[in-house]
Design a protein around this motif. Structure first.
Motif, PDB file in Angstrom:
ATOM      1  N   GLU A 163       0.838  -1.200   0.000  1.00 23.89           N
ATOM      2  CA  GLU A 163       0.000   0.000   0.000  1.00 23.89           C
ATOM      3  C   GLU A 163       0.883   1.263   0.000  1.00 23.89           C
ATOM      4  N   ALA A 164       1.937   1.232   0.809  1.00 22.48           N
ATOM      5  CA  ALA A 164       2.832   2.394   0.886  1.00 22.48           C
ATOM      6  C   ALA A 164       3.509   2.662  -0.461  1.00 22.48           C
ATOM      7  N   ASP A 165       3.897   1.586  -1.147  1.00 20.72           N
ATOM      8  CA  ASP A 165       4.517   1.741  -2.470  1.00 20.72           C
ATOM      9  C   ASP A 165       3.544   2.417  -3.438  1.00 20.72           C
ATOM     10  N   LEU A 166       2.282   1.976  -3.357  1.00 14.45           N
ATOM     11  CA  LEU A 166       1.276   2.511  -4.291  1.00 14.45           C
ATOM     12  C   LEU A 166       0.952   3.961  -3.976  1.00 14.45           C
ATOM     13  N   VAL A 167       0.954   4.293  -2.689  1.00 15.22           N
ATOM     14  CA  VAL A 167       0.730   5.694  -2.297  1.00 15.22           C
ATOM     15  C   VAL A 167       1.875   6.543  -2.838  1.00 15.22           C
ATOM     16  N   ARG A 168       3.082   6.003  -2.749  1.00 20.21           N
ATOM     17  CA  ARG A 168       4.241   6.740  -3.247  1.00 20.21           C
ATOM     18  C   ARG A 168       4.146   6.912  -4.768  1.00 20.21           C
ATOM     19  N   GLU A 169       3.717   5.864  -5.457  1.00 20.59           N
ATOM     20  CA  GLU A 169       3.504   5.973  -6.911  1.00 20.59           C
ATOM     21  C   GLU A 169       2.559   7.129  -7.228  1.00 20.59           C
ATOM     22  N   GLY A 170       1.466   7.181  -6.467  1.00 20.19           N
ATOM     23  CA  GLY A 170       0.481   8.240  -6.681  1.00 20.19           C
ATOM     24  C   GLY A 170       1.081   9.616  -6.455  1.00 20.19           C
ATOM     25  N   ASP A 171       1.896   9.726  -5.409  1.00 25.11           N
ATOM     26  CA  ASP A 171       2.521  11.018  -5.097  1.00 25.11           C
ATOM     27  C   ASP A 171       3.444  11.482  -6.230  1.00 25.11           C
ATOM     28  N   ILE A 172       4.249  10.552  -6.729  1.00 25.82           N
ATOM     29  CA  ILE A 172       5.178  10.909  -7.819  1.00 25.82           C
ATOM     30  C   ILE A 172       4.383  11.322  -9.058  1.00 25.82           C
ATOM     31  N   ALA A 173       3.353  10.528  -9.366  1.00 24.93           N
ATOM     32  CA  ALA A 173       2.510  10.828 -10.525  1.00 24.93           C
ATOM     33  C   ALA A 173       1.827  12.176 -10.357  1.00 24.93           C
ATOM     34  N   GLY A 174       1.344  12.437  -9.141  1.00 25.30           N
ATOM     35  CA  GLY A 174       0.661  13.698  -8.866  1.00 25.30           C
ATOM     36  C   GLY A 174       1.569  14.894  -9.104  1.00 25.30           C
ATOM     37  N   ASP A 175       2.823  14.785  -8.640  1.00 26.92           N
ATOM     38  CA  ASP A 175       3.781  15.880  -8.840  1.00 26.92           C
ATOM     39  C   ASP A 175       4.052  16.109 -10.328  1.00 26.92           C
ATOM     40  N   TYR A 176       4.236  15.002 -11.039  1.00 29.66           N
ATOM     41  CA  TYR A 176       4.548  15.072 -12.479  1.00 29.66           C
ATOM     42  C   TYR A 176       3.406  15.754 -13.240  1.00 29.66           C
ATOM     43  N   LEU A 177       2.185  15.366 -12.897  1.00 29.60           N
ATOM     44  CA  LEU A 177       1.010  15.904 -13.601  1.00 29.60           C
ATOM     45  C   LEU A 177       0.700  17.334 -13.175  1.00 29.60           C
ATOM     46  N   GLU A 178       0.912  17.626 -11.906  1.00 35.00           N
ATOM     47  CA  GLU A 178       0.633  18.978 -11.414  1.00 35.00           C
ATOM     48  C   GLU A 178       1.522  20.001 -12.123  1.00 35.00           C
ATOM     49  N   ARG A 179       2.781  19.625 -12.267  1.00 33.71           N
ATOM     50  CA  ARG A 179       3.733  20.504 -12.965  1.00 33.71           C
ATOM     51  C   ARG A 179       3.324  20.675 -14.428  1.00 33.71           C
ATOM     52  N   LEU A 180       2.870  19.597 -15.038  1.00 37.66           N
ATOM     53  CA  LEU A 180       2.403  19.677 -16.429  1.00 37.66           C
ATOM     54  C   LEU A 180       1.232  20.656 -16.548  1.00 37.66           C
ATOM     55  N   LEU A 181       0.267  20.535 -15.645  1.00 36.37           N
ATOM     56  CA  LEU A 181      -0.892  21.440 -15.673  1.00 36.37           C
ATOM     57  C   LEU A 181      -0.454  22.885 -15.466  1.00 36.37           C
ATOM     58  N   ASP A 182       0.486  23.093 -14.542  1.00 38.03           N
ATOM     59  CA  ASP A 182       1.003  24.446 -14.285  1.00 38.03           C
ATOM     60  C   ASP A 182       1.604  25.044 -15.546  1.00 38.03           C
ATOM     61  N   LEU A 183       2.451  24.261 -16.204  1.00 32.89           N
ATOM     62  CA  LEU A 183       3.150  24.758 -17.393  1.00 32.89           C
ATOM     63  C   LEU A 183       2.168  25.085 -18.518  1.00 32.89           C
ATOM     64  N   LEU A 184       1.120  24.272 -18.628  1.00 32.14           N
ATOM     65  CA  LEU A 184       0.127  24.490 -19.679  1.00 32.14           C
ATOM     66  C   LEU A 184      -0.906  25.540 -19.280  1.00 32.14           C
ATOM     67  N   ASP A 185      -0.863  25.923 -17.993  1.00 31.11           N
ATOM     68  CA  ASP A 185      -1.834  26.857 -17.438  1.00 31.11           C
ATOM     69  C   ASP A 185      -3.260  26.287 -17.529  1.00 31.11           C
ATOM     70  N   TYR A 186      -3.388  24.998 -17.249  1.00 33.61           N
ATOM     71  CA  TYR A 186      -4.692  24.331 -17.195  1.00 33.61           C
ATOM     72  C   TYR A 186      -5.134  24.229 -15.739  1.00 33.61           C
ATOM     73  N   ASP A 187      -6.421  24.456 -15.497  1.00 31.51           N
ATOM     74  CA  ASP A 187      -6.967  24.255 -14.156  1.00 31.51           C
ATOM     75  C   ASP A 187      -7.263  22.784 -13.949  1.00 31.51           C
ATOM     76  N   GLY A 188      -6.849  22.265 -12.817  1.00 28.92           N
ATOM     77  CA  GLY A 188      -7.169  20.869 -12.544  1.00 28.92           C
ATOM     78  C   GLY A 188      -6.849  20.492 -11.115  1.00 28.92           C
ATOM     79  N   ASP A 189      -7.737  19.678 -10.531  1.00 28.59           N
ATOM     80  CA  ASP A 189      -7.475  19.127  -9.208  1.00 28.59           C
ATOM     81  C   ASP A 189      -7.070  17.680  -9.375  1.00 28.59           C
ATOM     82  N   ILE A 190      -6.045  17.297  -8.636  1.00 29.89           N
ATOM     83  CA  ILE A 190      -5.535  15.937  -8.751  1.00 29.89           C
ATOM     84  C   ILE A 190      -5.910  15.152  -7.506  1.00 29.89           C
ATOM     85  N   ASP A 191      -6.557  14.017  -7.733  1.00 30.38           N
ATOM     86  CA  ASP A 191      -7.005  13.175  -6.644  1.00 30.38           C
ATOM     87  C   ASP A 191      -6.247  11.848  -6.692  1.00 30.38           C
ATOM     88  N   LEU A 192      -5.708  11.429  -5.555  1.00 32.46           N
ATOM     89  CA  LEU A 192      -4.913  10.195  -5.516  1.00 32.46           C
ATOM     90  C   LEU A 192      -5.635   9.136  -4.703  1.00 32.46           C
TER      91      LEU A 192
END
Lengths: 79, 188
Positions: B35-64
């Motif tokens: 479970e901890a590994d999967l939570v960590r996967e989600g965290d890494i993915a969330g950071d990667y996607l959040e930065r992408l949204l920021d750069l594109l200036d897209y509004d979005g909430d990320i749920d893990l």
């Protein structure tokens, strides 16, 4: 266009061993707009992926966000 | 719903391993994620996607979340997000692929995380589930085998699950990707 280049640079940086060496150049040629991805030669395989799968994914995302007709080329930093 | 999430990825084989996954050798780095590994996967993915949204200036909430042994990442927000889905979900598949690679880059382990954007998978799942059930009922009453249009692994999985809820019919895959399709026929 620079938004696209920045987004592409971010996408690539996240999937390579040498993120600091990733650079995306935005070129306008006779064939249209091209985003040239420069990476460390050791990371070329990662950015291209098996059967070109990763490069295709990068192109698909850039087309989706920026519209069709934008080329994405992957080159190593030696060039 | 969690059952359909199970096989949503491209990697049908690794998913088909099912229970064997639990027994997989952790050192091989292949399966058996805590479970901890999967939570960590989600965290890494969330950071990667959040930065992408920021750069594109897209509004979005990320749920893990973690569901059925895999990390689930959902992005919801403004209309811009449709560009990250694509007309057939092809951009979504590409973003998911890259996100999995970004996770793997950090953890050293292949990720099976599932990404949804703007509820696209959830909506598709409902539509395909309806299609699978309606087709199965038709086949059950007419006895006539039905061939559905070519679909992605995710889509076929949802259809198979829906057909399985109707008695007297069964389904299987036919053909090679990308033209692999579900066929539904009467049994017994």
């Amino acid at each position: 266009m620079t938004v696209l280049a920045d987004a592409l640079e971010h996408l690539v940086r996240g999937i390579v061993d040498n993120p600091d060496e990733v650079r995306v150049e935005s070129l306008t040629t006779r064939r249209g707009r091209t985003l040239e991805v420069h990476v460390n030669p050791d990371d070329l395989g990662k950015v291209i992926g098996r059967g070109g799968r990763t490069a295709t994914a990068l192109r698909t995302v850039i087309s989706g966000v920026g519209g069709r007709g934008i080329r994405v080329d992957v080159v190593d930093t030696d060039r | 719903m969690s059952d359909t999430v199970q096989e949503a990825g491209q990697d049908e084989q690794s998913v088909a391993a099912g229970g064997a996954e639990q027994a997989a050798d952790q050192d091989s780095g292949s399966m058996a994620r805590s479970e901890a590994d999967l939570v960590r996967e989600g965290d890494i993915a969330g950071d990667y996607l959040e930065r992408l949204l920021d750069l594109l200036d897209y509004d979005g909430d990320i749920d893990l979340d973690v569901e059925s042994g895999r990390a689930v990442v959902s992005v919801d927000g403004g209309k811009d997000l449709e560009k990250l889905v694509g007309s057939q979900g092809e951009v979504l598949e590409a973003v998911q692929e890259l996100t999995r690679l970004a996770v793997q880059q950090e953890t050293g382990v292949r990720s099976r995380l599932m990404l949804d954007i703007a509820g696209w998978r959830a909506n598709r799942r409902n539509e395909l589930s309806d299609l699978g059930r309606r087709t199965a009922e038709k086949v059950a009453s007419t006895g006539k085998t039905q061939r559905l249009r070519p679909m992605s692994p995710f889509e076929r999985k949802v259809v198979h699950d829906a057909v399985a809820t109707v008695s007297g019919v069964t389904s299987e895959g036919e053909g090679e990707p990308p033209s692999r399709r579900v066929i539904v026929y009467r049994v017994g």
